[in-house]
Scaffold this motif. Structure first.
Motif, PDB file in Angstrom:
ATOM      1  N   MET A  79      57.978  -0.591  41.647  1.00  0.00           N
ATOM      2  CA  MET A  79      58.824  -0.128  42.607  1.00  0.00           C
ATOM      3  C   MET A  79      59.428  -1.507  43.216  1.00  0.00           C
ATOM      4  SD  MET A  79      58.705   3.093  43.054  1.00  0.00           S
ATOM      5  CE  MET A  79      58.744   3.484  44.572  1.00  0.00           C
ATOM      6  N   ARG A  80      58.785  -2.502  43.308  1.00  0.00           N
ATOM      7  CA  ARG A  80      59.394  -3.741  43.881  1.00  0.00           C
ATOM      8  C   ARG A  80      60.623  -4.436  43.094  1.00  0.00           C
ATOM      9  NH1 ARG A  80      53.753  -5.593  44.346  1.00  0.00           N
ATOM     10  NH2 ARG A  80      53.214  -5.284  46.320  1.00  0.00           N
ATOM     11  N   ALA A  81      60.461  -4.071  41.811  1.00  0.00           N
ATOM     12  CA  ALA A  81      61.408  -4.638  40.669  1.00  0.00           C
ATOM     13  C   ALA A  81      62.685  -3.709  40.913  1.00  0.00           C
ATOM     14  CB  ALA A  81      60.769  -4.595  39.289  1.00  0.00           C
ATOM     15  N   MET A  82      62.370  -2.378  40.999  1.00  0.00           N
ATOM     16  CA  MET A  82      63.620  -1.254  41.244  1.00  0.00           C
ATOM     17  C   MET A  82      64.164  -1.690  42.542  1.00  0.00           C
ATOM     18  SD  MET A  82      63.617   2.844  40.960  1.00  0.00           S
ATOM     19  CE  MET A  82      62.183   3.011  41.657  1.00  0.00           C
ATOM     20  N   ALA A  83      63.354  -2.040  43.638  1.00  0.00           N
ATOM     21  CA  ALA A  83      63.931  -2.212  45.110  1.00  0.00           C
ATOM     22  C   ALA A  83      64.847  -3.439  44.904  1.00  0.00           C
ATOM     23  CB  ALA A  83      62.823  -2.368  45.763  1.00  0.00           C
ATOM     24  N   ALA A  84      64.386  -4.602  44.369  1.00  0.00           N
ATOM     25  CA  ALA A  84      65.038  -5.921  43.984  1.00  0.00           C
ATOM     26  C   ALA A  84      66.254  -5.519  43.122  1.00  0.00           C
ATOM     27  CB  ALA A  84      64.132  -6.950  43.318  1.00  0.00           C
ATOM     28  N   ASN A  85      66.254  -4.635  42.299  1.00  0.00           N
ATOM     29  CA  ASN A  85      67.659  -4.638  41.483  1.00  0.00           C
ATOM     30  C   ASN A  85      68.500  -3.832  42.289  1.00  0.00           C
ATOM     31  OD1 ASN A  85      66.567  -5.819  39.045  1.00  0.00           O
ATOM     32  ND2 ASN A  85      65.867  -3.897  38.351  1.00  0.00           N
ATOM     33  N   VAL A  86      67.925  -2.906  43.061  1.00  0.00           N
ATOM     34  CA  VAL A  86      69.022  -2.219  43.927  1.00  0.00           C
ATOM     35  C   VAL A  86      69.652  -3.172  44.992  1.00  0.00           C
ATOM     36  CG1 VAL A  86      69.355  -0.360  45.625  1.00  0.00           C
ATOM     37  CG2 VAL A  86      67.919   0.235  43.315  1.00  0.00           C
ATOM     38  N   ALA A  87      68.735  -3.811  45.557  1.00  0.00           N
ATOM     39  CA  ALA A  87      69.306  -4.783  46.519  1.00  0.00           C
ATOM     40  C   ALA A  87      70.372  -5.800  46.101  1.00  0.00           C
ATOM     41  CB  ALA A  87      68.154  -5.502  47.260  1.00  0.00           C
ATOM     42  N   ALA A  88      69.984  -6.166  44.609  1.00  0.00           N
ATOM     43  CA  ALA A  88      70.804  -7.219  44.067  1.00  0.00           C
ATOM     44  C   ALA A  88      72.227  -6.459  43.788  1.00  0.00           C
ATOM     45  CB  ALA A  88      70.276  -7.673  42.897  1.00  0.00           C
ATOM     46  N   ARG A  89      72.076  -5.252  43.141  1.00  0.00           N
ATOM     47  CA  ARG A  89      73.466  -4.551  42.916  1.00  0.00           C
ATOM     48  C   ARG A  89      74.180  -4.440  44.297  1.00  0.00           C
ATOM     49  NH1 ARG A  89      70.144  -0.754  39.452  1.00  0.00           N
ATOM     50  NH2 ARG A  89      70.085  -1.725  37.485  1.00  0.00           N
ATOM     51  N   THR A  90      73.457  -3.996  45.211  1.00  0.00           N
ATOM     52  CA  THR A  90      74.182  -3.568  46.568  1.00  0.00           C
ATOM     53  C   THR A  90      74.909  -4.862  47.034  1.00  0.00           C
ATOM     54  OG1 THR A  90      72.547  -1.950  47.090  1.00  0.00           O
ATOM     55  CG2 THR A  90      73.897  -2.691  48.815  1.00  0.00           C
ATOM     56  N   THR A  91      74.332  -6.074  46.938  1.00  0.00           N
ATOM     57  CA  THR A  91      74.717  -7.265  47.357  1.00  0.00           C
ATOM     58  C   THR A  91      76.027  -7.791  46.524  1.00  0.00           C
ATOM     59  OG1 THR A  91      73.331  -8.547  46.274  1.00  0.00           O
ATOM     60  CG2 THR A  91      72.860  -8.069  48.629  1.00  0.00           C
ATOM     61  N   VAL A  92      75.942  -7.448  45.423  1.00  0.00           N
ATOM     62  CA  VAL A  92      77.263  -7.910  44.455  1.00  0.00           C
ATOM     63  C   VAL A  92      78.169  -6.699  44.626  1.00  0.00           C
ATOM     64  CG1 VAL A  92      77.775  -7.983  42.139  1.00  0.00           C
ATOM     65  CG2 VAL A  92      75.440  -8.743  42.895  1.00  0.00           C
ATOM     66  N   GLY A  93      78.155  -5.553  45.095  1.00  0.00           N
ATOM     67  CA  GLY A  93      79.004  -4.650  45.402  1.00  0.00           C
ATOM     68  C   GLY A  93      79.181  -3.575  44.152  1.00  0.00           C
ATOM     69  N   GLY A  94      77.986  -3.435  43.275  1.00  0.00           N
ATOM     70  CA  GLY A  94      78.033  -2.572  42.192  1.00  0.00           C
ATOM     71  C   GLY A  94      77.454  -1.216  42.778  1.00  0.00           C
ATOM     72  N   ASP A  95      78.168  -0.318  41.840  1.00  0.00           N
ATOM     73  CA  ASP A  95      77.771   1.107  42.228  1.00  0.00           C
ATOM     74  C   ASP A  95      76.430   1.468  41.686  1.00  0.00           C
ATOM     75  OD1 ASP A  95      78.045   3.637  43.174  1.00  0.00           O
ATOM     76  OD2 ASP A  95      79.274   4.274  41.652  1.00  0.00           O
ATOM     77  N   ASP A  96      75.346   1.834  42.438  1.00  0.00           N
ATOM     78  CA  ASP A  96      74.162   2.066  41.939  1.00  0.00           C
ATOM     79  C   ASP A  96      73.954   3.486  42.072  1.00  0.00           C
ATOM     80  OD1 ASP A  96      71.324   1.847  41.341  1.00  0.00           O
ATOM     81  OD2 ASP A  96      70.560   1.520  43.346  1.00  0.00           O
ATOM     82  N   MET A  97      73.965   4.075  40.835  1.00  0.00           N
ATOM     83  CA  MET A  97      73.766   5.607  40.742  1.00  0.00           C
ATOM     84  C   MET A  97      72.496   5.830  40.836  1.00  0.00           C
ATOM     85  SD  MET A  97      76.698   6.841  39.822  1.00  0.00           S
ATOM     86  CE  MET A  97      76.417   8.465  39.112  1.00  0.00           C
ATOM     87  N   LEU A  98      71.495   5.118  40.459  1.00  0.00           N
ATOM     88  CA  LEU A  98      70.102   5.560  40.454  1.00  0.00           C
ATOM     89  C   LEU A  98      69.677   5.786  42.006  1.00  0.00           C
ATOM     90  CD1 LEU A  98      67.293   6.056  39.177  1.00  0.00           C
ATOM     91  CD2 LEU A  98      66.872   3.464  39.397  1.00  0.00           C
ATOM     92  N   SER A  99      70.245   4.962  43.012  1.00  0.00           N
ATOM     93  CA  SER A  99      69.913   5.075  44.239  1.00  0.00           C
ATOM     94  C   SER A  99      70.504   6.327  44.940  1.00  0.00           C
ATOM     95  CB  SER A  99      70.240   3.815  45.180  1.00  0.00           C
ATOM     96  OG  SER A  99      71.608   3.671  45.094  1.00  0.00           O
TER      97      SER A  99
END
Length: 111
Positions: A87-107
């Motif tokens: 869960m921490r890894a997934m949250a960190a990935n989501v946060a990283a994608r959001t800061t870069v501006g990527g589209d996070d389909m999983l979230s």
């Protein structure tokens, strides 16, 4: 008339019979005190060994129950830790994608 040999034989037989009667009569008066009964000592040692073995067996069973219970807790804690790490890894990935501006389909799917 009895021959001296027959007379002595009869006298000796009577003495033997009387001595056995006397011993049987006096036997209760002269009780023997047993100071070292090996058979009884062996039985006592065996009884102590059996009790000690049962005690050790019970301690071993108790240890095994505690260990099994602790193993169950460790497995549960390990499973929870693995899940938390994911869960921490997934949250960190989501946060990283959001800061870069990527589209996070999983979230979007999880929302």
């Amino acid at each position: 008339m009895l021959v001296p040999e027959e007379r002595m034989h009869g006298l000796i037989c009577n003495l033997i019979r009387l001595s056995k009667q006397r011993v049987n009569i006096e036997k209760p008066r002269h009780q023997t005190i047993v100071t070292s009964d090996v058979w009884k000592q062996i039985l006592v040692i065996n009884q102590k060994a059996r009790e000690e073995g049962e005690k050790n067996y019970m301690v071993m069973l108790e240890f095994m129950v505690i260990k099994k219970r602790d193993d169950g807790r460790v497995k549960t804690l390990k499973a929870n830790k693995d899940e938390d790490d994911k869960m921490r890894a997934m949250a960190a990935n989501v946060a990283a994608r959001t800061t870069v501006g990527g589209d996070d389909m999983l979230s979007k799917w999880l929302s």
